[in-house]
Write a protein that holds these residues in place. Sequence first.
Motif, PDB file in Angstrom:
ATOM      1  N   PHE A 142      -4.325 -60.852 -94.608  1.00  0.00           N
ATOM      2  CA  PHE A 142      -5.170 -60.414 -95.721  1.00  0.00           C
ATOM      3  C   PHE A 142      -6.253 -59.974 -94.947  1.00  0.00           C
ATOM      4  O   PHE A 142      -6.880 -60.530 -93.712  1.00  0.00           O
ATOM      5  N   VAL A 143      -6.841 -58.800 -95.381  1.00  0.00           N
ATOM      6  CA  VAL A 143      -8.393 -58.354 -94.928  1.00  0.00           C
ATOM      7  C   VAL A 143      -9.052 -58.620 -96.045  1.00  0.00           C
ATOM      8  O   VAL A 143      -8.807 -58.181 -97.278  1.00  0.00           O
ATOM      9  N   LEU A 144     -10.239 -59.505 -95.960  1.00  0.00           N
ATOM     10  CA  LEU A 144     -11.236 -59.771 -96.936  1.00  0.00           C
ATOM     11  C   LEU A 144     -12.512 -58.975 -96.711  1.00  0.00           C
ATOM     12  O   LEU A 144     -13.058 -59.032 -95.262  1.00  0.00           O
ATOM     13  N   ILE A 145     -12.891 -58.256 -97.530  1.00  0.00           N
ATOM     14  CA  ILE A 145     -14.174 -57.385 -97.423  1.00  0.00           C
ATOM     15  C   ILE A 145     -15.284 -58.137 -98.172  1.00  0.00           C
ATOM     16  O   ILE A 145     -14.838 -58.090 -99.340  1.00  0.00           O
ATOM     17  N   ILE A 192     -19.439 -59.729-103.574  1.00  0.00           N
ATOM     18  CA  ILE A 192     -18.231 -58.885-104.240  1.00  0.00           C
ATOM     19  C   ILE A 192     -17.222 -58.662-103.083  1.00  0.00           C
ATOM     20  O   ILE A 192     -17.333 -58.238-102.045  1.00  0.00           O
ATOM     21  N   LEU A 193     -16.077 -59.537-103.663  1.00  0.00           N
ATOM     22  CA  LEU A 193     -14.899 -59.526-102.871  1.00  0.00           C
ATOM     23  C   LEU A 193     -13.953 -58.687-102.848  1.00  0.00           C
ATOM     24  O   LEU A 193     -13.503 -58.775-104.178  1.00  0.00           O
ATOM     25  N   GLU A 194     -13.341 -58.405-101.916  1.00  0.00           N
ATOM     26  CA  GLU A 194     -11.919 -57.391-101.939  1.00  0.00           C
ATOM     27  C   GLU A 194     -10.954 -58.031-101.124  1.00  0.00           C
ATOM     28  O   GLU A 194     -11.300 -58.117 -99.767  1.00  0.00           O
ATOM     29  N   LEU A 195      -9.840 -58.564-101.679  1.00  0.00           N
ATOM     30  CA  LEU A 195      -8.642 -59.087-100.789  1.00  0.00           C
ATOM     31  C   LEU A 195      -7.761 -58.247-100.852  1.00  0.00           C
ATOM     32  O   LEU A 195      -6.901 -57.988-101.768  1.00  0.00           O
ATOM     33  N   LEU A 196      -6.963 -57.893 -99.620  1.00  0.00           N
ATOM     34  CA  LEU A 196      -6.016 -56.839 -99.544  1.00  0.00           C
ATOM     35  C   LEU A 196      -4.989 -57.481 -98.556  1.00  0.00           C
ATOM     36  O   LEU A 196      -5.334 -57.863 -97.251  1.00  0.00           O
ATOM     37  N   PRO A 197      -3.714 -57.464 -99.050  1.00  0.00           N
ATOM     38  CA  PRO A 197      -2.604 -58.045 -98.218  1.00  0.00           C
ATOM     39  C   PRO A 197      -2.488 -56.785 -97.294  1.00  0.00           C
ATOM     40  O   PRO A 197      -2.343 -55.738 -97.888  1.00  0.00           O
ATOM     41  N   MET A 198      -1.964 -57.127 -96.102  1.00  0.00           N
ATOM     42  CA  MET A 198      -1.835 -56.115 -95.073  1.00  0.00           C
ATOM     43  C   MET A 198      -0.526 -56.627 -94.349  1.00  0.00           C
ATOM     44  O   MET A 198      -0.219 -57.488 -94.390  1.00  0.00           O
ATOM     45  N   ALA A 199      -0.240 -55.512 -93.578  1.00  0.00           N
ATOM     46  CA  ALA A 199       1.224 -55.844 -92.867  1.00  0.00           C
ATOM     47  C   ALA A 199       0.990 -54.799 -91.359  1.00  0.00           C
ATOM     48  O   ALA A 199       0.232 -53.918 -91.385  1.00  0.00           O
ATOM     49  N   ASN A 200       1.711 -55.303 -90.533  1.00  0.00           N
ATOM     50  CA  ASN A 200       1.622 -54.825 -89.060  1.00  0.00           C
ATOM     51  C   ASN A 200       2.524 -53.432 -89.266  1.00  0.00           C
ATOM     52  O   ASN A 200       3.504 -53.495 -89.828  1.00  0.00           O
ATOM     53  N   VAL A 201       1.980 -52.391 -88.522  1.00  0.00           N
ATOM     54  CA  VAL A 201       2.520 -51.485 -88.486  1.00  0.00           C
ATOM     55  C   VAL A 201       2.858 -50.851 -87.104  1.00  0.00           C
ATOM     56  O   VAL A 201       2.357 -51.313 -86.248  1.00  0.00           O
TER      57      VAL A 201
END
Length: 106
Positions: free
Chosen positions: A19-22, A97-106
């Motif tokens: 995840f990337v958390l902003i 204010i949090l934004e949690l983004l699921p991520m994948a390797n490319v």
Amino acid sequence: MAAAAAAEGGVPANHSVTFVLIARIPPEGVRAFRAYEDAVLPLLPEFNGCLERRLCSPDGTVELHIISFTSHADFQNYRNDPRRTMHAGLLEQSSAILELLPMANV
């Protein structure tokens, strides 16, 4: 088949997740946000989690975290841990204010 059931976001429950958390934090909330993180980030290894990278803007009002877990279940267990949830008041106090983004390797 149950172990491979799709978890949140279509990610199989038995696969590692990243995840990337902003976090966008008002200046007056930076102290509370840091206190929250000081309390909850040390819990990550107990749940097979790793803070791979943590970046912060010079004024402390934006943070970016790259966090991985060995499974979606580990991530959920971390999120639900009572030691983490007992500090939720600090997060709320920070008004981040949090934004949690699921991520994948490319």
